[in-house]
Scaffold this motif. Structure first.
Motif, PDB file in Angstrom:
ATOM      1  N   ASP A   1       0.850  -1.190   0.000  1.00  0.00           N
ATOM      2  CA  ASP A   1       0.000   0.000   0.000  1.00  0.00           C
ATOM      3  C   ASP A   1       0.889   1.245   0.000  1.00  0.00           C
ATOM      4  OD1 ASP A   1      -2.282  -1.519   0.095  1.00  0.00           O
ATOM      5  OD2 ASP A   1      -2.488  -1.405   2.278  1.00  0.00           O
ATOM      6  N   GLY A   2       0.502   2.244  -0.751  1.00  0.00           N
ATOM      7  CA  GLY A   2       1.265   3.482  -0.802  1.00  0.00           C
ATOM      8  C   GLY A   2       2.561   3.369  -1.571  1.00  0.00           C
ATOM      9  N   ARG A   3       2.720   2.343  -2.349  1.00  0.00           N
ATOM     10  CA  ARG A   3       3.965   2.081  -3.080  1.00  0.00           C
ATOM     11  C   ARG A   3       4.301   3.194  -4.066  1.00  0.00           C
ATOM     12  NH1 ARG A   3       2.188  -1.966  -7.768  1.00  0.00           N
ATOM     13  NH2 ARG A   3       0.149  -1.082  -8.140  1.00  0.00           N
ATOM     14  N   PHE A   4       5.597   3.355  -4.314  1.00  0.00           N
ATOM     15  CA  PHE A   4       6.091   4.354  -5.258  1.00  0.00           C
ATOM     16  C   PHE A   4       6.344   3.728  -6.627  1.00  0.00           C
ATOM     17  CE2 PHE A   4       9.191   7.426  -6.957  1.00  0.00           C
ATOM     18  CZ  PHE A   4       8.511   8.608  -6.689  1.00  0.00           C
ATOM     19  N   GLY A   5       6.303   2.408  -6.689  1.00  0.00           N
ATOM     20  CA  GLY A   5       6.622   1.664  -7.903  1.00  0.00           C
ATOM     21  C   GLY A   5       5.891   2.105  -9.158  1.00  0.00           C
TER      22      GLY A   5
END
Length: 194
Positions: free
Chosen positions: A17-21
């Motif tokens: 969750d909230g990943r920058f990927g």
């Protein structure tokens, strides 16, 4: 050079969750799509719920997930793995994808775009190289790495200063195309492992 575009799968490996990927994956995907020598398939592991433990008799739900992702990997001539660094390594979601597949990686090139804090995800890349070597894949030398990545992109997902990263991406994509074409021609002439 082949007249047929190389089939490149860009794998976004983070599922947190909230990943920058997605920001990083969208950036490299957009650059790859600008090229006439590449046909790009975006594979987001958040869309594929593969279990982390291997089984010789996968359950129906696992088989269904594999049916969605395995053919896409098999059809690809080359890969870019977009990976963060978690605890000096790569995400479990990526290890799961790798371990559920074997022949899909063989005799194909793999490039890396990494991101993270001070190390820019480079420790995850260095751990992935021997993993892919075991699967008979060829990892290309040059990597695109974003150190302290959160500060480098604006709110729209664009790089604030794109020149150096874009130049590095061109080198990476050029290497993938060269290796992808060479290995594709070799596999067509002589099936790998024969």
């Amino acid at each position: 050079m082949s007249a047929t575009p190389l089939r490149l799968a860009v794998i976004n490996s983070s599922v947190r969750d909230g990943r920058f990927g997605p920001t990083v994956a969208n950036w490299i995907t957009s650059l790859a799509k600008e090229r006439d020598d590449l046909h790009v398939d975006s594979v987001d592991l958040a869309d594929h719920e593969l279990p982390h433990a291997l089984s010789h008799n996968p359950a129906e739900d696992v088989a269904a997930e594999l049916a969605k992702v395995s053919p896409r990997l098999a059809e690809s001539d080359a890969f870019i793995v977009v990976t963060p660094e978690y605890n000096h390594s790569f995400p479990a979601s990526l290890k799961s994808l790798i371990d559920w597949h074997h022949t899909q990686w063989q005799a194909k090139p793999i490039g890396f775009v990494s991101y993270g804090g001070l190390s820019g995800g480079l420790r995850s890349v260095e751990q992935l190289r021997p993993v892919f070597a075991e699967l008979h894949a060829v990892t290309v030398r040059d990597v695109v790495s974003f150190h302290n990545c959160w500060e480098l992109f604006d709110k729209t997902g664009a790089l604030k200063e794109p020149q150096a990263a874009t130049a590095a991406a061109k080198v990476l994509l050029d290497q993938l195309v060269w290796w992808g074409n060479a290995l594709s021609e070799a596999r067509a002439k002589t099936p790998y492992g024969s």
